[in-house]
Write an enzyme that holds these catalytic residues in place. Structure first.
Site, PDB file in Angstrom:
ATOM      1  N   ARG A  17       0.810  -1.266   0.252  1.00 40.63           N
ATOM      2  CA  ARG A  17      -0.035   0.002   0.044  1.00 40.63           C
ATOM      3  C   ARG A  17       1.098   1.313  -0.105  1.00 40.63           C
ATOM      4  O   ARG A  17       1.116   1.756  -0.885  1.00 40.63           O
ATOM      5  CB  ARG A  17      -1.139  -0.080   1.096  1.00 40.63           C
ATOM      6  CG  ARG A  17      -2.135   1.122   1.113  1.00 40.63           C
ATOM      7  CD  ARG A  17      -1.636   2.372   1.422  1.00 40.63           C
ATOM      8  NE  ARG A  17      -1.109   2.433   2.797  1.00 40.63           N
ATOM      9  CZ  ARG A  17      -0.685   3.625   3.219  1.00 40.63           C
ATOM     10  NH1 ARG A  17      -0.516   4.745   2.782  1.00 40.63           N
ATOM     11  NH2 ARG A  17      -0.437   3.793   4.635  1.00 40.63           N
ATOM     12  N   ASP A  18       1.550   1.579   1.286  1.00 35.77           N
ATOM     13  CA  ASP A  18       2.107   3.035   1.234  1.00 35.77           C
ATOM     14  C   ASP A  18       3.234   2.832   0.166  1.00 35.77           C
ATOM     15  O   ASP A  18       3.961   3.606  -0.324  1.00 35.77           O
ATOM     16  CB  ASP A  18       2.880   2.926   2.775  1.00 35.77           C
ATOM     17  CG  ASP A  18       2.994   4.409   2.952  1.00 35.77           C
ATOM     18  OD1 ASP A  18       3.559   5.487   2.162  1.00 35.77           O
ATOM     19  OD2 ASP A  18       3.089   4.673   4.279  1.00 35.77           O
ATOM     20  N   CYS A 247       3.590   9.338   0.817  1.00 30.95           N
ATOM     21  CA  CYS A 247       2.413  10.026   0.494  1.00 30.95           C
ATOM     22  C   CYS A 247       2.563  10.720  -0.738  1.00 30.95           C
ATOM     23  O   CYS A 247       3.192  11.982  -0.807  1.00 30.95           O
ATOM     24  CB  CYS A 247       1.672  10.930   1.632  1.00 30.95           C
ATOM     25  SG  CYS A 247       0.077  11.544   1.369  1.00 30.95           S
TER      26      CYS A 247
HETATM   27  N1  COA Z   1     -13.112   4.402  -4.155  1.00 35.97           N
HETATM   28  C1  COA Z   1     -13.346   4.248  -5.432  1.00 35.97           C
HETATM   29  N2  COA Z   1     -14.322   5.282  -5.968  1.00 35.97           N
HETATM   30  C2  COA Z   1     -14.394   6.382  -5.183  1.00 35.97           C
HETATM   31  C3  COA Z   1     -13.982   6.336  -3.819  1.00 35.97           C
HETATM   32  C4  COA Z   1     -13.392   5.288  -3.121  1.00 35.97           C
HETATM   33  N3  COA Z   1     -12.759   5.322  -1.989  1.00 35.97           N
HETATM   34  N4  COA Z   1     -14.470   7.620  -3.358  1.00 35.97           N
HETATM   35  C5  COA Z   1     -15.010   8.176  -4.106  1.00 35.97           C
HETATM   36  N5  COA Z   1     -15.050   7.563  -5.363  1.00 35.97           N
HETATM   37  C6  COA Z   1     -15.577   7.922  -6.606  1.00 35.97           C
HETATM   38  C7  COA Z   1     -16.990   8.619  -6.536  1.00 35.97           C
HETATM   39  O1  COA Z   1     -17.938   7.510  -6.704  1.00 35.97           O
HETATM   40  C8  COA Z   1     -16.985   9.484  -7.546  1.00 35.97           C
HETATM   41  O2  COA Z   1     -17.182   8.767  -8.891  1.00 35.97           O
HETATM   42  P1  COA Z   1     -18.119   9.479  -9.838  1.00 35.97           P
HETATM   43  O3  COA Z   1     -17.381  10.654 -10.345  1.00 35.97           O
HETATM   44  O4  COA Z   1     -18.218   8.213 -11.124  1.00 35.97           O
HETATM   45  O5  COA Z   1     -19.367   9.818  -9.338  1.00 35.97           O
HETATM   46  C9  COA Z   1     -15.714   9.999  -7.654  1.00 35.97           C
HETATM   47  O6  COA Z   1     -14.694   9.153  -7.025  1.00 35.97           O
HETATM   48  C10 COA Z   1     -15.554  11.231  -6.882  1.00 35.97           C
HETATM   49  O7  COA Z   1     -16.159  11.133  -5.564  1.00 35.97           O
HETATM   50  P2  COA Z   1     -15.931  12.288  -4.442  1.00 35.97           P
HETATM   51  O8  COA Z   1     -16.686  11.872  -3.291  1.00 35.97           O
HETATM   52  O9  COA Z   1     -16.484  13.506  -4.784  1.00 35.97           O
HETATM   53  O10 COA Z   1     -14.434  12.020  -4.024  1.00 35.97           O
HETATM   54  P3  COA Z   1     -13.390  13.331  -4.158  1.00 35.97           P
HETATM   55  O11 COA Z   1     -13.046  13.697  -5.566  1.00 35.97           O
HETATM   56  O12 COA Z   1     -13.675  14.348  -3.221  1.00 35.97           O
HETATM   57  O13 COA Z   1     -11.935  12.682  -3.506  1.00 35.97           O
HETATM   58  C11 COA Z   1     -10.937  10.917  -2.124  1.00 35.97           C
HETATM   59  C12 COA Z   1     -11.930  12.135  -2.323  1.00 35.97           C
HETATM   60  C13 COA Z   1     -10.861  10.639  -0.381  1.00 35.97           C
HETATM   61  C14 COA Z   1     -11.557   9.672  -2.785  1.00 35.97           C
HETATM   62  C15 COA Z   1      -9.493  11.434  -2.637  1.00 35.97           C
HETATM   63  O14 COA Z   1      -9.254  12.630  -2.432  1.00 35.97           O
HETATM   64  C16 COA Z   1      -8.547  10.263  -2.517  1.00 35.97           C
HETATM   65  O15 COA Z   1      -8.534   9.337  -2.836  1.00 35.97           O
HETATM   66  N6  COA Z   1      -7.441  10.562  -1.768  1.00 35.97           N
HETATM   67  C17 COA Z   1      -6.555   9.639  -1.742  1.00 35.97           C
HETATM   68  C18 COA Z   1      -5.904   9.690  -0.429  1.00 35.97           C
HETATM   69  C19 COA Z   1      -4.731   8.835  -0.419  1.00 35.97           C
HETATM   70  O16 COA Z   1      -4.816   7.726  -0.526  1.00 35.97           O
HETATM   71  N7  COA Z   1      -3.589   9.324   0.054  1.00 35.97           N
HETATM   72  C20 COA Z   1      -2.388   8.505   0.616  1.00 35.97           C
HETATM   73  C21 COA Z   1      -2.627   7.744   1.911  1.00 35.97           C
HETATM   74  S1  COA Z   1      -2.502   8.612   3.188  1.00 35.97           S
HETATM   75 ZN    ZN Z   2       3.304   6.329   5.347  1.00 34.21          ZN
END
Ligand code: COA
Ligand code: ZN
Length: 319
Positions: A17-18, A247
């Site tokens: 993952r990380d 990250c």
């Molecule tokens: N898995 C799959 N699809 C997801 C999802 C998830 N966890 N969360 C949201 N989606 C989809 C939604 O269904 C939506 O799809 P659509 O456009 O087809 O309707 C789209 O993604 C946008 O959804 P939304 O709720 O508006 O999400 P967002 O654009 O505000 O993004 C996160 C929020 C949290 C999903 C995003 O910022 C993210 O993935 N961040 C990653 C953080 C990370 O992993 N960091 C490293 C580890 S610390």
């Molecule tokens: Zn980390």
């Protein structure tokens, strides 16, 4: 395979993952599974295997359901963990049947916005909602809910993160029902005195809820911080094979502490990890061969174990 009860400390492989978040090449699902299997052969029992995030945000995890499903099916005896940054991800993790769903929110408000596009307050409310969803469904009762408080020890966007602020967020997630909490040094800002102080207070506050370390070695203090956390009473330590990791939403982030070197430190201190350092080489070979362009770190497998070195796990197994 040893049971957790035969171990003094638990090391947790977060590389799939990380470790893969910042990697440009996409690892095939089979390779991820081979890596996990090789490390399980070495005695590793806890793995964070993937992130349930939208594939357009981190394409590396487009196969997350397959990886989690196959790890659950094909690698018996391990605890399968997956990261989910929001309610939707948590629901997918529940459906996949992982043993542990690790939610993430950041103590630094700026990093929380950058990482998950929500205010910190909203992320905490969402976390409480996730716990409610799990608690309301008897089929989900065995799934543990962990939460990582990213930037708990410093942030490249905000700089210093006050200890009181981290402890405040810790109290809030404990109140919401966290089963285990990570206090990550997301960007490698922490130093041992800071770590010892935070972990002593956090462990005290958390009671039976495990407080887990998650150090990045960005500024070379990763293992020193492990030692400080050990002194404070920590028993669970994240690391990544060959020190991959970081990250993507934290500027300047680099790899986790190196799993092989972490195991060497702990075993040298007489603490049984249940993991055979030499056998980690087979897993490392898989990572080396499949990610040729990525920097790999670690001293112990390069230098070799000291002559006559007897790991604590082996000595105690023979008693
Ligand atoms: N898995 C799959 N699809 C997801 C999802 C998830 N966890 N969360 C949201 N989606 C989809 C939604 O269904 C939506 O799809 P659509 O456009 O087809 O309707 C789209 O993604 C946008 O959804 P939304 O709720 O508006 O999400 P967002 O654009 O505000 O993004 C996160 C929020 C949290 C999903 C995003 O910022 C993210 O993935 N961040 C990653 C953080 C990370 O992993 N960091 C490293 C580890 S610390
Ligand atoms: Zn980390």
């Amino acid at each position: 395979m040893q049971s957790p009860a035969d171990r003094d400390v638990i090391v947790r492989e977060v590389g799939p993952r990380d470790g893969l978040q910042l990697v440009k090449e996409t690892l095939p699902t089979d390779t991820k599974l081979n890596w996990i299997k090789a490390e399980a052969e070495a005695g590793m029992i806890e793995f964070e295997v993937c992130s349930f995030v939208p594939p357009h945000i981190i394409p590396q995890f487009a196969d997350a359901r397959a990886v989690a499903g196959r790890a659950l099916e094909e690698v018996p005896g391990i605890r399968v963990m997956a990261l989910s940054p929001n309610i939707k991800g948590a629901e997918i993790a529940f459906e996949a049947g992982v043993h542990v769903m690790n939610y993430v929110l950041s103590v630094s408000k700026t990093h929380n916005e950058a990482n998950v596009r929500r205010s910190r307050e909203q992320s905490i409310l969402d976390f409480a909602e996730i716990v409610k969803i799990r608690n309301a469904d008897p089929k989900l009762k065995d799934i543990k809910i962990g939460v990582g408080l990213a930037t708990a020890l410093g942030c490249t966007l905000e700089g210093d993160v006050p200890e009181q602020e981290t402890l405040k967020v810790l109290e809030e997630v404990l109140e919401a029902g966290a089963d285990e909490v990570l206090l990550p040094d997301t960007v490698g800002y922490a130093h041992p005195t800071q770590v010892r102080s935070l972990f002593m207070k956090a462990i005290d506050l958390a009671g039976d809820v495990p407080i887990i370390t998650h150090f990045h070695d960005t500024r070379g203090l990763g293992l020193a911080n492990v030692y400080a956390a050990l002194e404070a009473g920590a028993k669970h330590f994240d690391a990544s094979l060959a020190g991959l990791g970081g990250c993507p939403f934290a500027p300047g982030a680099t790899g986790n502490i190196v799993m092989e070197d972490l195991v060497f430190l702990l075993e040298s201190e007489g603490l049984r990890t249940g993991v055979d350092i030499e056998k980690l080489r087979a897993a490392r070979d898989i990572v080396e061969a499949s990610l040729p362009g990525e920097p790999k770190h670690g001293r112990i497998l390069k230098a070799g174990l000291p002559k006559g070195f007897e790991p604590a796990s082996k000595l105690m197994a023979a008693e």
